[in-house]
Scaffold this motif. Sequence first.
Motif, PDB file in Angstrom:
ATOM      1  N   TYR A 189       1.282   6.188  -7.188  1.00  0.00           N
ATOM      2  CA  TYR A 189       0.146   6.981  -7.649  1.00  0.00           C
ATOM      3  C   TYR A 189       0.399   8.482  -7.510  1.00  0.00           C
ATOM      4  O   TYR A 189      -0.113   9.282  -8.288  1.00  0.00           O
ATOM      5  CB  TYR A 189      -1.114   6.583  -6.903  1.00  0.00           C
ATOM      6  N   PHE A 205      -5.947   8.049  -4.371  1.00  0.00           N
ATOM      7  CA  PHE A 205      -5.525   6.881  -3.604  1.00  0.00           C
ATOM      8  C   PHE A 205      -6.342   6.791  -2.323  1.00  0.00           C
ATOM      9  O   PHE A 205      -6.364   7.723  -1.525  1.00  0.00           O
ATOM     10  CB  PHE A 205      -4.031   6.985  -3.264  1.00  0.00           C
ATOM     11  N   LYS A 224       0.868   3.979  -2.965  1.00  0.00           N
ATOM     12  CA  LYS A 224       0.590   5.390  -2.692  1.00  0.00           C
ATOM     13  C   LYS A 224       1.672   6.271  -3.308  1.00  0.00           C
ATOM     14  O   LYS A 224       1.371   7.287  -3.949  1.00  0.00           O
ATOM     15  CB  LYS A 224       0.503   5.625  -1.185  1.00  0.00           C
ATOM     16  N   GLU A 231      -6.445   4.426   0.803  1.00  0.00           N
ATOM     17  CA  GLU A 231      -5.668   3.359   1.425  1.00  0.00           C
ATOM     18  C   GLU A 231      -6.519   2.198   1.913  1.00  0.00           C
ATOM     19  O   GLU A 231      -6.145   1.034   1.743  1.00  0.00           O
ATOM     20  CB  GLU A 231      -4.830   3.902   2.586  1.00  0.00           C
ATOM     21  N   CYS A 281       0.831  -1.212   0.000  1.00  0.00           N
ATOM     22  CA  CYS A 281       0.000   0.000   0.000  1.00  0.00           C
ATOM     23  C   CYS A 281       0.864   1.260   0.000  1.00  0.00           C
ATOM     24  O   CYS A 281       0.577   2.214  -0.731  1.00  0.00           O
ATOM     25  CB  CYS A 281      -0.932   0.012   1.208  1.00  0.00           C
ATOM     26  N   VAL A 338      -7.611   0.230  -1.170  1.00  0.00           N
ATOM     27  CA  VAL A 338      -6.463  -0.453  -1.760  1.00  0.00           C
ATOM     28  C   VAL A 338      -6.075  -1.665  -0.915  1.00  0.00           C
ATOM     29  O   VAL A 338      -5.827  -2.751  -1.450  1.00  0.00           O
ATOM     30  CB  VAL A 338      -5.272   0.518  -1.931  1.00  0.00           C
TER      31      VAL A 338
END
Length: 148
Positions: free
Chosen positions: A24, A31, A21, A33, A17, A36
């Motif tokens: 991206y 994004f 991040k 979290e 993750c 994701v």
Amino acid sequence: MNQEILRAEITDIPVLCKMMKDFYAIDHYPFNENLVAKNFEIFIENDKYGECFKIISEEQIAGYIILAKYFSFEFGGEILFLDELYIKPEYQGKSLGKKSLEFVKDYSAEKKFPVVLLEIENHNEKAKKLYEHYGFQKHKRSLMILKN
């Protein structure tokens, strides 16, 4: 230099993750979290969608590869989409991109995927040259998107 590519595990999700991040942020992609992390969990636990791999260098996670499966009549059935390939900046220039693309080529051949597709940001000339070196070609079509 000790380098390997291994299937990602549930315990890798926080590191994955964080890398996603950072990836991206390069192109200002949104994004979330929590979403994701949940999606990584679904993806890692169910290989019907594809597989996620962690790129290891000197026993540290240096990047990741996401290979998604999808079905295409044009290309003869189930194909592979190189959805994401990310290497942390501090590990770039150490042949991990090359090793990753060799892995993708070998994986796709071993699993008998007739085609591997990918998308690339138009400004990313370095990545484009690397992909072309490994046999990827620009397709005559452009990618379009419809968001709901």
